[in-house]
Design an enzyme around this catalytic site. Structure first.
Site, PDB file in Angstrom:
ATOM      1  N   GLU A 163       0.634  -1.326  -0.007  1.00  0.00           N
ATOM      2  CA  GLU A 163       0.006   0.075   0.041  1.00  0.00           C
ATOM      3  C   GLU A 163       0.685   1.647  -0.024  1.00  0.00           C
ATOM      4  O   GLU A 163       0.561   1.998  -0.436  1.00  0.00           O
ATOM      5  CB  GLU A 163      -0.668   0.058   1.408  1.00  0.00           C
ATOM      6  CG  GLU A 163      -2.418  -0.955   0.911  1.00  0.00           C
ATOM      7  CD  GLU A 163      -3.178  -1.584   1.984  1.00  0.00           C
ATOM      8  OE1 GLU A 163      -2.513  -1.856   3.181  1.00  0.00           O
ATOM      9  OE2 GLU A 163      -4.003  -0.959   2.023  1.00  0.00           O
ATOM     10  N   GLU A 211      -3.869  -9.125   3.339  1.00  0.00           N
ATOM     11  CA  GLU A 211      -5.105  -9.260   5.089  1.00  0.00           C
ATOM     12  C   GLU A 211      -5.856 -10.490   4.963  1.00  0.00           C
ATOM     13  O   GLU A 211      -6.282 -10.454   6.015  1.00  0.00           O
ATOM     14  CB  GLU A 211      -5.124  -7.849   4.316  1.00  0.00           C
ATOM     15  CG  GLU A 211      -4.203  -6.696   4.497  1.00  0.00           C
ATOM     16  CD  GLU A 211      -2.822  -6.584   3.214  1.00  0.00           C
ATOM     17  OE1 GLU A 211      -3.400  -7.047   2.493  1.00  0.00           O
ATOM     18  OE2 GLU A 211      -2.689  -4.976   3.314  1.00  0.00           O
TER      19      GLU A 211
HETATM   20  N1  3HC Z   1       4.066  -7.653  11.940  1.00  0.00           N
HETATM   21  C1  3HC Z   1       4.430  -8.100  12.565  1.00  0.00           C
HETATM   22  N2  3HC Z   1       4.954  -9.362  13.041  1.00  0.00           N
HETATM   23  C2  3HC Z   1       5.507  -9.606  11.755  1.00  0.00           C
HETATM   24  C3  3HC Z   1       5.040  -9.165  10.680  1.00  0.00           C
HETATM   25  C4  3HC Z   1       3.536  -8.509  10.481  1.00  0.00           C
HETATM   26  N3  3HC Z   1       3.665  -7.702   9.739  1.00  0.00           N
HETATM   27  N4  3HC Z   1       5.267 -10.159   9.564  1.00  0.00           N
HETATM   28  C5  3HC Z   1       6.242 -11.285  10.138  1.00  0.00           C
HETATM   29  N5  3HC Z   1       6.434 -11.079  11.633  1.00  0.00           N
HETATM   30  C6  3HC Z   1       7.356 -11.413  12.243  1.00  0.00           C
HETATM   31  C7  3HC Z   1       6.998 -12.902  12.426  1.00  0.00           C
HETATM   32  O1  3HC Z   1       5.970 -13.293  13.287  1.00  0.00           O
HETATM   33  C8  3HC Z   1       8.145 -13.452  12.884  1.00  0.00           C
HETATM   34  O2  3HC Z   1       8.621 -13.450  14.655  1.00  0.00           O
HETATM   35  P1  3HC Z   1       9.556 -14.077  14.980  1.00  0.00           P
HETATM   36  O3  3HC Z   1      10.741 -13.765  14.795  1.00  0.00           O
HETATM   37  O4  3HC Z   1       9.313 -13.081  16.590  1.00  0.00           O
HETATM   38  O5  3HC Z   1       8.538 -15.722  15.205  1.00  0.00           O
HETATM   39  C9  3HC Z   1       9.435 -12.474  11.908  1.00  0.00           C
HETATM   40  O6  3HC Z   1       8.367 -11.440  11.209  1.00  0.00           O
HETATM   41  C10 3HC Z   1       9.224 -13.251  11.176  1.00  0.00           C
HETATM   42  O7  3HC Z   1       8.515 -13.791  10.058  1.00  0.00           O
HETATM   43  P2  3HC Z   1       8.946 -15.245   8.955  1.00  0.00           P
HETATM   44  O8  3HC Z   1       8.989 -16.554   9.977  1.00  0.00           O
HETATM   45  O9  3HC Z   1       6.842 -15.636   8.545  1.00  0.00           O
HETATM   46  O10 3HC Z   1       9.750 -14.951   7.907  1.00  0.00           O
HETATM   47  P3  3HC Z   1       9.709 -15.484   6.691  1.00  0.00           P
HETATM   48  O11 3HC Z   1      10.719 -14.826   5.865  1.00  0.00           O
HETATM   49  O12 3HC Z   1       9.115 -16.835   6.821  1.00  0.00           O
HETATM   50  O13 3HC Z   1       7.864 -14.625   5.628  1.00  0.00           O
HETATM   51  C11 3HC Z   1       6.653 -12.663   5.037  1.00  0.00           C
HETATM   52  C12 3HC Z   1       7.968 -13.330   6.195  1.00  0.00           C
HETATM   53  C13 3HC Z   1       6.189 -13.430   4.358  1.00  0.00           C
HETATM   54  C14 3HC Z   1       6.966 -11.313   5.242  1.00  0.00           C
HETATM   55  C15 3HC Z   1       5.675 -13.397   6.725  1.00  0.00           C
HETATM   56  O14 3HC Z   1       5.905 -13.323   7.765  1.00  0.00           O
HETATM   57  C16 3HC Z   1       3.920 -12.500   6.699  1.00  0.00           C
HETATM   58  O15 3HC Z   1       4.056 -13.584   5.597  1.00  0.00           O
HETATM   59  N6  3HC Z   1       3.751 -12.059   7.210  1.00  0.00           N
HETATM   60  C17 3HC Z   1       2.776 -10.942   7.204  1.00  0.00           C
HETATM   61  C18 3HC Z   1       2.243 -11.112   6.121  1.00  0.00           C
HETATM   62  C19 3HC Z   1       0.678  -9.989   5.919  1.00  0.00           C
HETATM   63  O16 3HC Z   1       0.048 -10.878   6.276  1.00  0.00           O
HETATM   64  N7  3HC Z   1       0.997  -8.472   6.161  1.00  0.00           N
HETATM   65  C20 3HC Z   1      -0.130  -7.967   6.234  1.00  0.00           C
HETATM   66  C21 3HC Z   1      -0.326  -7.277   7.496  1.00  0.00           C
HETATM   67  S1  3HC Z   1      -1.885  -6.183   7.597  1.00  0.00           S
HETATM   68  C22 3HC Z   1      -1.587  -4.891   7.441  1.00  0.00           C
HETATM   69  O17 3HC Z   1      -0.290  -4.062   6.342  1.00  0.00           O
HETATM   70  C23 3HC Z   1      -2.751  -3.814   6.976  1.00  0.00           C
HETATM   71  C24 3HC Z   1      -2.820  -2.724   6.459  1.00  0.00           C
HETATM   72  O18 3HC Z   1      -3.281  -3.374   5.301  1.00  0.00           O
HETATM   73  C25 3HC Z   1      -3.540  -1.495   6.976  1.00  0.00           C
END
Ligand code: 3HC
Ligand code: NAI
Length: 678
Positions: free
Chosen positions: A104, A124
């Site tokens: 975004e 999301e």
């Molecule tokens: N917020 C907070 N913590 C997050 C996070 C996020 N968006 N994404 C990842 N983390 C944390 C994980 O919990 C993990 O924490 P830990 O080491 O304490 O267990 C650490 O970061 C590493 O994450 P992964 O082990 O998942 O790392 P990968 O490299 O395997 O994957 C990733 C990276 C593809 C970015 C994956 O973490 C992921 O899919 N994250 C979520 C993505 C997501 O859903 N984003 C949307 C968020 S909502 C948003 O943006 C709202 C907006 O529209 C207003």
């Protein structure tokens, strides 16, 4: 050290985001980024801006840990508006994945430049919300409705190539040049009088086919049934085509707040963090560093051995499969090849990737060929005598530091370990069928398994793309032990008057992909059934005796036509009725509610026992097992989270009402008004 820094490259202000591990847009980052935007706005010497990031990705999006708390200014939508409203062009440099709020932010910039490895997505929906920082309104304006819908509704990211083709990326450059190319791009556009502004664009939404939304809803109806977020995602994109931007954004915010506070999103966020937490072993000593693994041995080329091998082959490990007979070996390797070819036909692998994976495979009928393996996984028949024989042999052949693992579903890993001279090197690695597809891996920790072996198993699981959960030793470990309770009740319900189709429907209505009898038909009713010893002692035995062994024989608990469509069977009803009479149970109409309670509450109770006994480290691990291994609907969070949501007192009352066992932990927590997941 600030998480956002600025540097000047002549007239270009370079804003760098650095918030490991995933560059999430936490409050601190948003504040620092807002200050950088102010700096750009107020410094007359700045003619253009580059936003870039350090680390292995651009951003994983908003900080999910802040959800459900009161919003703190500047919010992400406010920050993105301020970027878009700058009267200087902004180029974003995407050095890898840009998800959610990361995407975004990119949409709020005027120009987007990436590298081949860049992936852009709005995931999301997977955590039960919709893009809440303008994604639902800006993305359709940039790429058009047809392209925006699947990105927002499935949550799956697009590749850099696709992003460029649909207008989401302006340029793709070599990774090592990204920073410089972004700065050059910014200089190039600084002189232009006009820049594309996503929220003001109408060119991609003016011309859309109005039937696209109806068609999309119909096509995905089954997959999206009962889920709140995808419905709102589609609605929001549709509104982007009907309302002025400001009104569309107001609706997006309204939907976002509604979803983020809802039970489904809470459950899906729980699942997200539970999966990541599951990979961590409590109390593991610091010196328990993973051992290096490069060569993997697998014993048995059957259903599981072949699937397990594929995980390692695809991840680039050398694999040696050992069988007891050539025919089984040839069959097993043939199936691996066939599976890879099918994946290639679907376009998910190239022919070169298939050849590369197969190139890592060697086969043998001689256990000696396992001598140089770092890890050997046994996947032979489920019989203790055979397992002991295999591990006894391995003990004499494997190199001293090798890890010896069993894929047993139920057997005692301690007993298996005890027949070796090095029980600390023995661990259970319980894969799920089909092992090349199912994400779950139960890592079974024997009483004497060393911390280093556990650390290695968890590390390896991640490398082959599995979600690992630690389980202690018990009959069936976490998953199958709880499943047994559900199956016990499913059979009981038949004796009391329920029919397989009703029990299955109650579970599919709850959100499972299939119920217990559909599952039995799929797996085969004859698992563990011995034609020489059969004695018509259960419904299942009689069905096997009559050749009703599941889908593979065209009939099991159901009859199947040539398209695998099932219909209830009069023959099965008659067999059930016969056993019901013999059991002396009165037949009655059983409500769906009773079926749901009797199917699910005993599982929660078993989960509580598993926690109490320390077989699982934490309640969320049990949820992870069920969501990833058994099709528990993620939007309810898994059995323990679901029990927390409906209230442990409700579960307790239900168990008592049906005269079922109640674990002390469940009783205690219910009395104190506590939850499993804290
Ligand atoms: N917020 C907070 N913590 C997050 C996070 C996020 N968006 N994404 C990842 N983390 C944390 C994980 O919990 C993990 O924490 P830990 O080491 O304490 O267990 C650490 O970061 C590493 O994450 P992964 O082990 O998942 O790392 P990968 O490299 O395997 O994957 C990733 C990276 C593809 C970015 C994956 O973490 C992921 O899919 N994250 C979520 C993505 C997501 O859903 N984003 C949307 C968020 S909502 C948003 O943006 C709202 C907006 O529209 C207003
Ligand atoms: P399978 O019957 O498909 O394959 C077993 C293979 O082992 C056969 O090819 C057989 O020839 C070979 N074999 C038997 N004894 C051997 C020996 N001494 N040395 C070398 N090879 C030998 O069985 P499946 O289904 O693959 O199960 C294997 C193990 O995995 C069992 O312990 C089972 O409980 C477990 N498991 C099975 C699951 C499933 O859904 N099928 C799921 C999870 C675990």
């Amino acid at each position: 050290m600030s998480k956002v820094t600025t540097t000047r490259e002549g007239e270009v202000l370079v804003v760098t985001l650095d918030n490991p591990p995933v560059n999430a847009f936490s409050t601190e980052v948003r504040n620092a980024m807002a200050a950088a935007v102010d700096e750009a706005a107020n410094d007359e010497g700045v003619k253009a801006v580059v936003i870039r990031a350090e680390g292995r990705m651009f951003s994983g999006g908003a900080d999910i840990t802040e959800f459900g708390k009161p919003p703190v200014h500047p919010t992400l939508p406010e920050l993105i508006d301020s970027i878009e409203n700058l009267d200087k062009p902004v180029v974003v440099a995407l050095n890898g994945t840009a998800l959610g709020g990361g995407c975004e932010i990119a949409l709020g910039c005027n120009y987007r430049i990436g590298i081949p490895a860049t992936k852009i997505g709005l995931p999301e929906v997977k955590i039960g919300i919709l893009p809440g920082a303008g994604g639902t309104q800006r993305l359709p304006r940039v790429v058009g409705v047809e392209e925006a819908l699947p990105i927002i509704v499935t949550g799956n990211p697009v590749s850099s190539k696709k992003a460029e083709a649909i207008g989401l990326l302006d340029r793709i450059v070599a990774p090592e040049n990204l920073r410089q190319e972004a700065i050059a791009f910014a200089r190039e556009v600084a002189g232009r009088s006009e820049h594309p502004v996503s929220s003001k664009r109408t060119d991609r939404i003016d011309q859309h086919d109005p039937g696209v939304f109806k068609a999309f809803r119909e096509k995905n109806a089954r997959r999206l049934k009962g889920l709140d977020a995808p419905a709102r995602c589609i609605e929001a994109v549709e509104l982007a085509t009907q309302l002025p931007y400001d009104e569309g954004i107001a609706k997006e915010r309204e939907f976002f707040m509604e979803l983020v506070m809802g039970d489904q999103s809470k459950a899906l966020r729980h699942v997200f963090f539970a999966e990541r937490q599951a990979g961590k072993i409590d109390g593991l000593p610091r010196d328990a560093v993973p051992l290096p693994i490069s060569k993997v041995g697998i014993i048995g080329a059957g259903t599981m051995g072949g699937g397990i091998a594929m995980n390692f082959l695809s991840a680039g490990y050398d694999v040696t499969i050992v069988e007891r007979e050539q025919e089984a070996l040839d069959r097993g390797v043939g199936i691996i090849r066939k599976n890879y070819d099918a994946t290639a036909r679907k376009g998910r692998m190239s022919a070169e990737q298939v050849d590369k994976a197969m190139g890592h495979l060697t086969t043998s009928l001689d256990y000696q060929d396992l001598a140089d393996c770092d890890l050997v996984i046994e996947a032979v028949f489920e019989l203790m005598a055979i397992k002991k024989d295999v591990f006894g042999k391995l003990d004499t052949i494997c190199k001293p530091e090798a890890i010896m693992a069993s894929n047993t579903s139920y057997l005692d890993v301690n007993e298996i370990a005890a027949c070796t001279s090095r029980p600390e090197q023995v661990v259970g690695l319980h894969f799920f069928s089909p092992a090349n597809i199912m994400r779950l891996l139960e890592v079974v920790r024997g009483d004497r398994t060393s911390p280093q072996v556990m650390a290695t198993a968890m590390d390896l699981a991640k490398k082959i793309g599995k979600v690992a959960v630690v389980s202690g030793v018990c009959h069936g470990f976490i998953g199958n032990r709880m499943l047994a309770k559900r199956q016990e009740q499913a059979s009981e319900l038949l004796m009391e008057g329920a029919r397989p189709a009703q029990v299955d429907r109650v579970l599919t209505d709850f959100g499972f992909p299939m119920g217990p009898f559909q599952m039995a038909d799929l797996a085969g009713l004859d698992i563990g059934w011995d034609p020489d010893k059969t004695s018509s002692s259960s419904v299942r035995e009689v069905l096997c005796e009559r050749g009703r062994r599941g889908q593979k024989t065209g009939k099991g608990f159901y009859d199947y036509d040539e398209n695998r469509q099932r219909t209830p069977s009069d023959e099965v009803d008659a067999v059930i009725a016969d056993f019901a009479v013999k059991s002396g149970k009165a037949q009655r109409d059983i409500s769906d509610e009773e079926i749901r309670e009797r199917q699910l509450y005993p599982m929660v109770n078993e989960g509580a026992l598993i926690l109490e006994e320390g077989v699982a480290q934490r309640a969320s691990d049990i949820d992870t097992v069920w969501v990833n291994g058994y099709g528990w609907p993620p939007h309810t969070g898994g059995p323990m989270f679901w029990a927390d949501t409906i209230g442990l007192d409700t579960v307790l009352a239900g168990l008592e009402k049906h005269g079922m066992e109640v674990s002390p932990l469940l009783r205690d927590k219910a009395a104190k008004g506590e939850t499993f997941n804290g």
